[in-house]
Design an enzyme around this catalytic site. Structure first.
Site, PDB file in Angstrom:
ATOM      1  N   MET A   1       0.816  -1.208   0.000  1.00 27.83           N
ATOM      2  CA  MET A   1       0.000   0.000   0.000  1.00 27.83           C
ATOM      3  C   MET A   1       0.858   1.271   0.000  1.00 27.83           C
ATOM      4  SD  MET A   1      -2.699  -1.588  -0.381  1.00 27.83           S
ATOM      5  CE  MET A   1      -4.117  -0.536  -0.194  1.00 27.83           C
TER       6      MET A   1
ATOM      7  N   LEU B   1       5.091   3.316  -5.492  1.00 29.63           N
ATOM      8  CA  LEU B   1       6.535   3.245  -5.715  1.00 29.63           C
ATOM      9  C   LEU B   1       6.966   4.323  -6.707  1.00 29.63           C
ATOM     10  CD1 LEU B   1       6.760  -0.630  -5.997  1.00 29.63           C
ATOM     11  CD2 LEU B   1       7.767   0.774  -4.166  1.00 29.63           C
TER      12      LEU B   1
ATOM     13  N   HIS C   1      -4.819  -5.410  -8.019  1.00 24.83           N
ATOM     14  CA  HIS C   1      -5.729  -4.372  -7.523  1.00 24.83           C
ATOM     15  C   HIS C   1      -7.159  -4.918  -7.526  1.00 24.83           C
ATOM     16  CE1 HIS C   1      -7.114  -0.454  -6.428  1.00 24.83           C
ATOM     17  NE2 HIS C   1      -7.894  -0.361  -7.487  1.00 24.83           N
TER      18      HIS C   1
ATOM     19  N   ASP D   1      -2.200   2.223  -9.367  1.00 23.31           N
ATOM     20  CA  ASP D   1      -3.028   1.085  -9.796  1.00 23.31           C
ATOM     21  C   ASP D   1      -3.391   1.170 -11.276  1.00 23.31           C
ATOM     22  OD1 ASP D   1      -3.072  -0.181  -7.247  1.00 23.31           O
ATOM     23  OD2 ASP D   1      -4.511   1.309  -6.571  1.00 23.31           O
TER      24      ASP D   1
ATOM     25  N   GLU E   1      -9.187 -12.906  -6.655  1.00 21.99           N
ATOM     26  CA  GLU E   1      -7.793 -12.433  -6.612  1.00 21.99           C
ATOM     27  C   GLU E   1      -6.813 -13.593  -6.471  1.00 21.99           C
ATOM     28  OE1 GLU E   1      -7.409  -8.044  -4.754  1.00 21.99           O
ATOM     29  OE2 GLU E   1      -7.645  -9.639  -3.289  1.00 21.99           O
TER      30      GLU E   1
END
Ligand code: GAR
Length: 213
Positions: A100, A103, A119, A160, A189
């Site tokens: 979270m 970068l 995501h 994202d 996911e």
């Protein structure tokens, strides 16, 4: 497939970055352990010392490393140190599984085409934190009819977003609670992330260039 190529695929090294619960890390660890995913997690790194994902790593005998950012440290300086730490494990792929932090290029330029983010929403929707909750609220306002999950490459500092590797629609039903939608998303996911890593591992030339960093 030649024996050399097969062994190269099986030896793909993953470094997983996470900030929390680590259920997606667990899906990766389980897939590696069962042989479904021909790769190994060589390190798990968290910016949060209390992330449960670190405990999951320890239980799987994978190095679990805390790399916290102090309030005064410059983002780029932190990301440079993080990149040095990650590079020491010579990963073929860096997986952001509930990482979270955004970068900076100080990190990303060190791992071109090798950083993969998960995501819990479809491309272009609900970037950032609390994506599932925001999608659920948007559904209740009649703005969307479904949500989804995506896995994408991270080429730059966009939040994202980036070249989409996989996506899947996840329905929301009229009588759903937020918790029910969260559970439905996480099930997708866990499967989609592993499936995508399998494809990446096999597609050496396009994604990983056939060699380590
Ligand atoms: C996952 O839902 C992942 O998609 C999300 O964090 C959760 C981590 O769950 N990532 C983002 O929201 C990125 N913007 P986990 O710690 O149980 O794997």
């Amino acid at each position: 497939m030649t024996a050399n190529l097969k062994s190269e695929i099986c030896n793909r090294k993953l470094v997983v970055l996470l900030s929390g619960h680590g259920s997606n890390l667990q899906a990766i660890l389980d897939a590696c352990a069962s042989g479904e995913l021909g790769a190994q997690v060589v390190a798990v790194i968290s910016n949060k010392p209390d992330a449960f994902g670190l405990e999951r790593a320890r239980r799987a005998n994978v190095p679990a490393v805390v790399k916290a950012k102090s309030k005064t440290q410059d983002r780029r300086a932190y990301d440079t140190e993080l990149a040095d730490l990650v590079a020491a494990y010579q990963p073929d792929c860096v997986v952001l599984a509930g990482w979270m932090r955004v970068l900076t290029m100080a990190f990303l330029q060190r791992f071109p085409n090798r950083v993969v983010n998960l995501h819990p929403a479809l491309p272009g929707t609900f970037p950032g934190t609390h994506a599932i909750e925001r999608a659920f609220e948007a559904y209740q306002r009649g703005e969307i009819r479904h949500t989804g999950v995506m896995v994408h490459l991270v080429p730059d500092e966009g939040v994202d977003c980036g070249p989409v590797l996989a996506q899947e629609v996840v329905p929301i039903h009229a009588d759903d609670t937020l918790s029910a939608v969260e559970t439905r998303i996480h099930v997708v996911e866990h499967r989609l992330l592993v499936e995508t890593l399998k494809k990446l591992s096999a597609n050496l030339a396009n994604y990983f260039g056939g060699s380590q960093l």
